[in-house]
Scaffold this motif. Structure first.
Motif, mmCIF file in Angstrom:
data_model
loop_
_atom_site.group_PDB
_atom_site.id
_atom_site.type_symbol
_atom_site.label_atom_id
_atom_site.label_comp_id
_atom_site.label_asym_id
_atom_site.label_seq_id
_atom_site.Cartn_x
_atom_site.Cartn_y
_atom_site.Cartn_z
ATOM 1 N N GLY A 267 0.854 -1.050 0.092
ATOM 2 C CA GLY A 267 0.072 -0.167 0.025
ATOM 3 C C GLY A 267 0.857 1.373 -0.109
ATOM 4 O O GLY A 267 0.259 2.256 -0.165
ATOM 5 N N ILE A 268 2.151 1.038 0.290
ATOM 6 C CA ILE A 268 2.932 2.354 0.281
ATOM 7 C C ILE A 268 2.809 3.134 -0.978
ATOM 8 O O ILE A 268 3.361 4.409 -1.400
ATOM 9 C CB ILE A 268 4.519 2.073 0.820
ATOM 10 C CG1 ILE A 268 5.096 1.253 -0.414
ATOM 11 C CG2 ILE A 268 4.484 1.657 2.085
ATOM 12 C CD1 ILE A 268 6.542 0.899 0.305
ATOM 13 N N SER A 269 2.746 2.317 -2.348
ATOM 14 C CA SER A 269 2.896 2.972 -3.443
ATOM 15 C C SER A 269 1.410 3.815 -3.596
ATOM 16 O O SER A 269 1.556 4.856 -4.647
ATOM 17 C CB SER A 269 2.711 2.122 -4.844
ATOM 18 O OG SER A 269 1.788 1.135 -4.484
ATOM 19 N N ASP A 270 0.517 3.826 -3.008
ATOM 20 C CA ASP A 270 -0.653 4.424 -3.203
ATOM 21 C C ASP A 270 -0.580 5.886 -2.139
ATOM 22 O O ASP A 270 -1.575 6.710 -2.201
ATOM 23 C CB ASP A 270 -1.927 3.765 -2.689
ATOM 24 C CG ASP A 270 -2.075 2.512 -3.644
ATOM 25 O OD1 ASP A 270 -1.717 2.927 -4.931
ATOM 26 O OD2 ASP A 270 -2.652 1.646 -3.105
ATOM 27 N N SER A 271 0.447 5.882 -1.282
ATOM 28 C CA SER A 271 0.775 7.136 -0.356
ATOM 29 C C SER A 271 0.635 8.421 -1.255
ATOM 30 O O SER A 271 1.586 8.638 -2.174
ATOM 31 C CB SER A 271 1.559 6.785 0.644
ATOM 32 O OG SER A 271 1.405 5.797 1.192
ATOM 33 N N ASN A 272 -0.099 9.522 -1.002
ATOM 34 C CA ASN A 272 0.094 10.662 -1.465
ATOM 35 C C ASN A 272 1.048 11.795 -0.783
ATOM 36 O O ASN A 272 1.407 12.846 -1.494
ATOM 37 C CB ASN A 272 -1.241 11.400 -1.743
ATOM 38 C CG ASN A 272 -2.009 10.425 -2.816
ATOM 39 O OD1 ASN A 272 -1.666 9.949 -3.845
ATOM 40 N ND2 ASN A 272 -3.567 10.360 -2.482
ATOM 41 N N GLU A 276 0.899 10.049 4.979
ATOM 42 C CA GLU A 276 0.167 8.719 4.554
ATOM 43 C C GLU A 276 1.110 7.707 4.373
ATOM 44 O O GLU A 276 0.834 6.668 4.902
ATOM 45 C CB GLU A 276 -0.502 8.939 3.550
ATOM 46 C CG GLU A 276 -1.527 9.966 3.334
ATOM 47 C CD GLU A 276 -2.532 9.876 1.915
ATOM 48 O OE1 GLU A 276 -2.165 9.000 0.977
ATOM 49 O OE2 GLU A 276 -3.011 10.737 1.855
ATOM 50 N N TYR A 277 2.373 7.887 4.249
ATOM 51 C CA TYR A 277 3.204 6.701 3.985
ATOM 52 C C TYR A 277 3.625 6.194 5.259
ATOM 53 O O TYR A 277 3.728 4.770 5.476
ATOM 54 C CB TYR A 277 4.548 7.118 3.312
ATOM 55 C CG TYR A 277 5.691 6.218 3.211
ATOM 56 C CD1 TYR A 277 5.806 5.234 2.328
ATOM 57 C CD2 TYR A 277 6.831 6.298 4.191
ATOM 58 C CE1 TYR A 277 6.870 4.445 2.327
ATOM 59 C CE2 TYR A 277 7.963 5.676 4.027
ATOM 60 C CZ TYR A 277 8.294 4.511 3.214
ATOM 61 O OH TYR A 277 9.064 3.795 3.380
ATOM 62 N N ALA A 360 13.279 6.837 2.798
ATOM 63 C CA ALA A 360 12.597 5.609 1.923
ATOM 64 C C ALA A 360 11.568 6.563 0.946
ATOM 65 O O ALA A 360 11.047 5.869 0.072
ATOM 66 C CB ALA A 360 12.039 4.605 2.896
ATOM 67 N N TYR A 361 10.555 7.151 1.719
ATOM 68 C CA TYR A 361 9.643 8.037 0.909
ATOM 69 C C TYR A 361 10.180 8.667 -0.256
ATOM 70 O O TYR A 361 9.504 8.742 -1.382
ATOM 71 C CB TYR A 361 9.079 8.729 1.788
ATOM 72 C CG TYR A 361 7.695 9.569 0.998
ATOM 73 C CD1 TYR A 361 6.450 9.225 0.756
ATOM 74 C CD2 TYR A 361 7.962 10.901 0.711
ATOM 75 C CE1 TYR A 361 5.556 9.624 0.236
ATOM 76 C CE2 TYR A 361 7.001 11.615 0.228
ATOM 77 C CZ TYR A 361 5.694 10.941 -0.321
ATOM 78 O OH TYR A 361 4.937 11.576 -0.857
ATOM 79 N N PHE A 362 11.393 9.338 -0.201
ATOM 80 C CA PHE A 362 11.881 9.973 -1.214
ATOM 81 C C PHE A 362 12.314 9.202 -2.328
ATOM 82 O O PHE A 362 12.057 9.333 -3.472
ATOM 83 C CB PHE A 362 13.055 10.750 -0.724
ATOM 84 C CG PHE A 362 14.038 11.596 -1.879
ATOM 85 C CD1 PHE A 362 13.740 12.337 -2.360
ATOM 86 C CD2 PHE A 362 15.428 11.011 -2.160
ATOM 87 C CE1 PHE A 362 14.039 12.991 -3.343
ATOM 88 C CE2 PHE A 362 15.908 11.548 -3.261
ATOM 89 C CZ PHE A 362 15.444 12.712 -3.876
#
Length: 473
Positions: A267-272, A276-277, A360-362
């Motif tokens: 589901g992390i790919s759907d974080s905007n 959210e991530y 990681a989010y970057f």
């Protein structure tokens, strides 16, 4: 040029000619465009060039690991760097032959410094399509691909040399190379796009990397991290600190599992946004939105750290406790001194989670974002207090039972009581640092107050137990 390299070159030329023939159907006539497509061809590299390089490197490293070579360089780190230097002979030779094969089969193409065709008209033009969006000139893409090959082979050689220095087993070296060969060949097609961080093709092919990441700095960051990890392990080995012992081995596995979760959590790919991530990854054990995956990752991150600390307790309590206590005037002063390093480790881990989440989010999204105060507070401050509750609880269990095995059962108690079924009204001080609790209506400062109260109660119990068994010197 030996006869072996001549055979290798012949195979490259034959395959390059086959690829060149397919270009006639799409009217690709630019010289550099043709060369860079041949040089970047993944099938030629994965199923021929890389296996050949592994075979040559395998023979070389076995002859250079004898004791006299390590003694000559006076450290395993210097030996590993020498192995990387020696491997450049095979790397440069294979890359040069590949370039020569691409050039020799592209001489009939029209000379042009620009891309010649529309990538959308190429049915098999994934290489060209990705590179055209990245650079304006195919010759620049060709230089970039050569640099990627050079870095990939160098880092691979350094990693293999590090593993061989740590274990010094021929079968481990063979197994590692076989794993790399199969992982590269199968992962190229089977790994999903969301698993790009562990897809080795992103570090070997320029076109694959620019198609997977919005910024080229991401694969270079991962490469630097791998090199840094190998250097640290080799330095520890040179200092005789046994980095492959049970404790260090578990900590390495612990860090690896945390990083895998940050990049592969469903589901992390759907974080905007970063909020959210982080919420998705560190949801924890909140009843609303509870999943087995969020529960398992919570156990890995927080109870995994507790278990790692327990491993260090085993050595301290069973072998060094008396000699440590006699340096202090009583058990309470000993306990304060004993617990200080654990406080620093827990604080460093919480801050590390915060930094790793941002990075990681970057890497996943290509965007730099900021985290809200409530999530930072819940993850770092309440996370620190929650870990302190765990460790004080485990210390009480250990001091009362006097056995590390019985203390591990304390982890089992925590593992059960953090479930929403047993924590309906949040009276159990376990799992309260879950980010998901923010969406259940809990106030972050009330969580801090509740955890603080339990810490005070645990400290009182520990003081009583220590005073009861106090030793006067």
């Amino acid at each position: 040029m030996t006869w072996k390299y001549m055979i290798i070159f012949l195979v490259m030329v034959v395959y390059a000619y086959y690829v060149r023939q397919t270009f006639h159907t799409v009217q690709m006539e630019s010289f550099f465009e043709t060369v860079v497509t041949i040089v970047s061809d993944p099938y030629l590299f994965l199923y021929f060039i890389f296996p050949v390089w592994l075979f040559l490197f395998y023979r070389m490293i076995l002859t250079k690991k004898s004791p006299e070579y390590v003694i000559r360089w006076e450290s395993n780190l210097r030996w590993a760097l020498d192995i990387v230097r020696r491997s450049q002979m095979y790397t440069v030779s294979l890359i040069a032959l590949l370039l020569l094969a691409g050039i020799s089969t592209s001489l009939t193409s029209a000379f042009s410094l620009y891309w010649h065709v529309d990538a959308t008209s190429i049915s098999s033009g994934e290489v060209v399509a990705s590179l055209m969006e990245f650079v304006d000139y195919p010759v620049v893409a060709l230089i970039g691909q050569v640099i990627f090959y050079f870095l990939f082979f160098s880092i691979t050689a350094f990693t293999i040399a590090t593993c061989f220095a740590l274990f010094e087993k021929k079968w481990i070296l063979s197994s590692l190379m076989l794993f790399l060969l199969l992982y590269m060949g199968m992962g190229f097609k089977l790994l999903p796009a969301s698993w790009g961080i562990i897809n080795l093709s992103n570090y070997a092919f320029l076109y694959h990397s620019v198609a997977s990441y919005p910024y080229l700095v991401v694969p270079f960051f991962v490469m630097v991290a791998v090199v840094a990890g190998c250097v640290i392990l080799l330095r520890l080995l040179d200092k005789k600190m046994a980095p492959v012992s049970k404790r260090y081995g578990f900590y390495a596995l612990y860090v690896a599992l945390i990083l895998l979760g940050l990049f592969l959590f469903p589901g992390i790919s759907d974080s905007n946004s970063l909020n959210e991530y982080v919420t998705t990854v560190f949801w924890g054990v909140a009843k609303q939105g509870f999943t087995f995956m969020s529960y398992s990752y919570y156990l890995i991150v927080f109870l995994g750290l507790a278990y790692f600390i327990l491993l260090s307790w085993e050595n301290v309590f069973e072998k060094q406790t008396y000699y440590r206590i006699i340096r202090h005037s009583g058990l309470i002063k000993w306990f304060v001194k004993f617990f200080q390093p654990h406080l620093l480790l827990i604080a460093a881990t919480m801050l590390g989670l915060l930094i790793a989440s941002h990075l990681a989010y970057f890497i996943v999204s290509g965007q730099w974002d900021t985290m809200s105060f409530s999530i930072v507070y819940q993850l770092v401050i309440n996370g620190f207090l929650q870990m302190l509750v765990y460790m004080l609880f485990l210390f009480i269990v250990y001091w009362y039972s006097g056995n590390i095995i019985n203390t591990i059962t304390g982890l089992g108690i925590i593992l059960v009581l953090i479930l929403p079924t047993f924590n309906l009204y949040y009276w159990v001080p376990f799992g309260l640092n879950s980010v998901g609790y923010l969406f259940d209506g809990l106030n972050i400062f009330m969580i801090t107050l509740k955890l603080g109260m339990y810490i005070v109660i645990e400290c009182i119990i520990i003081s009583y137990l220590l005073i009861k068994k106090d030793i006067k010197f």
